[in-house]
Design a protein around this motif. Sequence first.
Motif, PDB file in Angstrom:
ATOM      1  N   UNK A 378       0.769  -1.299  -0.033  1.00 23.43           N
ATOM      2  CA  UNK A 378      -0.173  -0.109  -0.140  1.00 23.43           C
ATOM      3  C   UNK A 378       0.703   1.192  -0.008  1.00 23.43           C
ATOM      4  N   UNK A 379       2.107   1.114   0.883  1.00 20.41           N
ATOM      5  CA  UNK A 379       2.729   2.359   0.773  1.00 20.41           C
ATOM      6  C   UNK A 379       3.380   2.819  -0.404  1.00 20.41           C
ATOM      7  N   UNK A 380       3.734   1.594  -1.118  1.00 18.90           N
ATOM      8  CA  UNK A 380       4.621   1.745  -2.262  1.00 18.90           C
ATOM      9  C   UNK A 380       3.826   2.150  -3.389  1.00 18.90           C
ATOM     10  N   UNK A 381       2.273   1.931  -3.494  1.00 14.47           N
ATOM     11  CA  UNK A 381       1.451   2.297  -4.365  1.00 14.47           C
ATOM     12  C   UNK A 381       1.074   3.886  -4.093  1.00 14.47           C
ATOM     13  N   UNK A 382       1.083   4.360  -3.046  1.00 18.06           N
ATOM     14  CA  UNK A 382       0.685   5.676  -2.398  1.00 18.06           C
ATOM     15  C   UNK A 382       1.990   6.554  -2.786  1.00 18.06           C
ATOM     16  N   UNK A 383       3.318   5.903  -2.897  1.00 20.42           N
ATOM     17  CA  UNK A 383       4.517   6.733  -3.301  1.00 20.42           C
ATOM     18  C   UNK A 383       4.374   6.851  -4.748  1.00 20.42           C
ATOM     19  N   UNK A 384       3.825   5.821  -5.403  1.00 23.13           N
ATOM     20  CA  UNK A 384       4.051   5.724  -6.680  1.00 23.13           C
ATOM     21  C   UNK A 384       2.940   6.710  -7.579  1.00 23.13           C
ATOM     22  N   UNK A 385       1.820   6.954  -6.619  1.00 22.17           N
ATOM     23  CA  UNK A 385       0.984   8.105  -7.102  1.00 22.17           C
ATOM     24  C   UNK A 385       1.445   9.589  -6.624  1.00 22.17           C
ATOM     25  N   UNK A 386       2.499   9.562  -6.061  1.00 22.61           N
ATOM     26  CA  UNK A 386       3.076  11.013  -5.755  1.00 22.61           C
ATOM     27  C   UNK A 386       2.696  11.449  -4.369  1.00 22.61           C
TER      28      UNK A 386
END
Length: 552
Positions: A378-386
């Motif tokens: 989840x954290x990786x995806x949120x970072x990917x989203x900016x």
Amino acid sequence: MRTGYSRFKNISARLTASWLALALLPALSVLTACGTSESNVIQGNRDKILHLGNRAEPQSIDPHSVASVYDHQIAWALFEGLITLNPYTLQHEPGVAERWEFSEGDKVITFHLNPNARWSNGDPVTAHDFDWSFRRALNPKIASPMVESLYYIAGAEDYFNGVDTDSLGVTAIDPQTLQITLKNPTPYFLDILATMAVAYPVHRPTVEANGGADVRFSGWTRAETFVGNGPYRLSEWKLQQHLAVVKNEAYWGADKLGLEGLIYYPTTNESTEEKMFRTGQLHYTASVPYNKLPSYRAAEDARLRSHPLAGTGFLAINTHRPPLDQLAVRRALSLAVDRDSLAENVLTGTVRANARFVPWTLPGFENQVSTAADIEGARALLAEAGYPNGEGWPGLELSFPHSGSSRKSAVALQQMWKDALNIEVTLSSMEWQVYLSNYYESDYQLAAMGWVNSYMDAADSLRQFVTGDPNNTTHFSNARYDDIMQRLAPQAADRDERLLLMREAEELMLAHLPAIPMYTQASQHLVHPSVRGLPPNPLRYYNFRYVALTNE
């Protein structure tokens, strides 16, 4: 059906108990026993009047305008379709139709009507009544919230859209014979006729005398003008107090009914409703407060009835609203949810965690995927989203209807997202009708919702994400998904091929995530020992022909 309302746009089918509770009820008037020392239950058992909580003030009792499970529970008493269901087995039984047969590869159904079927004013119920009523339900001016349930009929969608009003596959061959032609063989179409009020007839002279066929919410549903064809007829409707029905003496099976009447109470507050049950004011509750369930279970109280439903609790996502227009954000929110904790700790084990949208109670969907949270993912995806570690997060609002259980779930989700992703989510609680209005205008970012199927098929779970469906407020649109749901699955050669297509449709929906599934729902009721004929079933369907009261 939503456990709420559709196309009010439309909560269909049936919104669920954990998200449904409404504003607080002015309780004093319903906690008294109508000025006597006897409780409602004692009086009711003697007079054969069932008192039941129904969660919400009805939006309408016009069968072509209702959508929530709670409004359907009133419609099932006031109207009767061609088919009914046995509430114990969910097998088809005669309604207005005494018998029926299929022909032309199961695409044509011929119904033979009971010659003794009568409207509550004594008029005969005829095939012409059904023909006219189907056309009224498909009238776009009525804006029926469940109209898409009729699209399995040949020409129905074109009729609704005004493309072709001459080719609808509904024909009254004679007063006692109705023929319906389907686009494709549809094994669950009879279930739709039984459970969905949009398929029920209305009394044409009464409708036309009170505003006309094109008018929604017209005066024909007032007690003084009402005419129905169900086992009971409307007697009194006092807003925010109760809705009462009495035996329809003109009903073809009136002599076999076990009740003289029913009184529905808009028990919008779960705690008040439970107190009403304990003090003898209700025979039956719409729900049970989550904080009271452990004590009822620990005492092995036989009055508590729990049963898994063919329904899903989920978070609807407006995919046009930033930051939820990014798939990575939607996936991050989903992965950060500890569904097991939500189900077991917050909702006290009353539901079963589920990361699939189709409930495990439906055939072919029993195998589940992991419901565990994936915080790192989840954290990786949120970072990917900016938004690494929540930096630059623009904020997000989760909307839900008033109720203690809804707030409890919302607060738990808010904390999960804060702990896992370091993001702030604002909670917005509102009165039920306002909430529904906002929902069906897509005026939300995240919205707590639920859906209980009207028939035991995945099509009812998944159709709400078809492009243009009245229930699709998420703005999700996928050509392959639409093709599966509207063409390929209905035309599948056999059940196995159709099941594979339904599973593919669900995977497409989960890949794009216009909604975050949380759990498979369960019904929770308190039922007085004197009540007979209200068995739990996965559709939360009631057939009031079966209901009776003893003197216990």
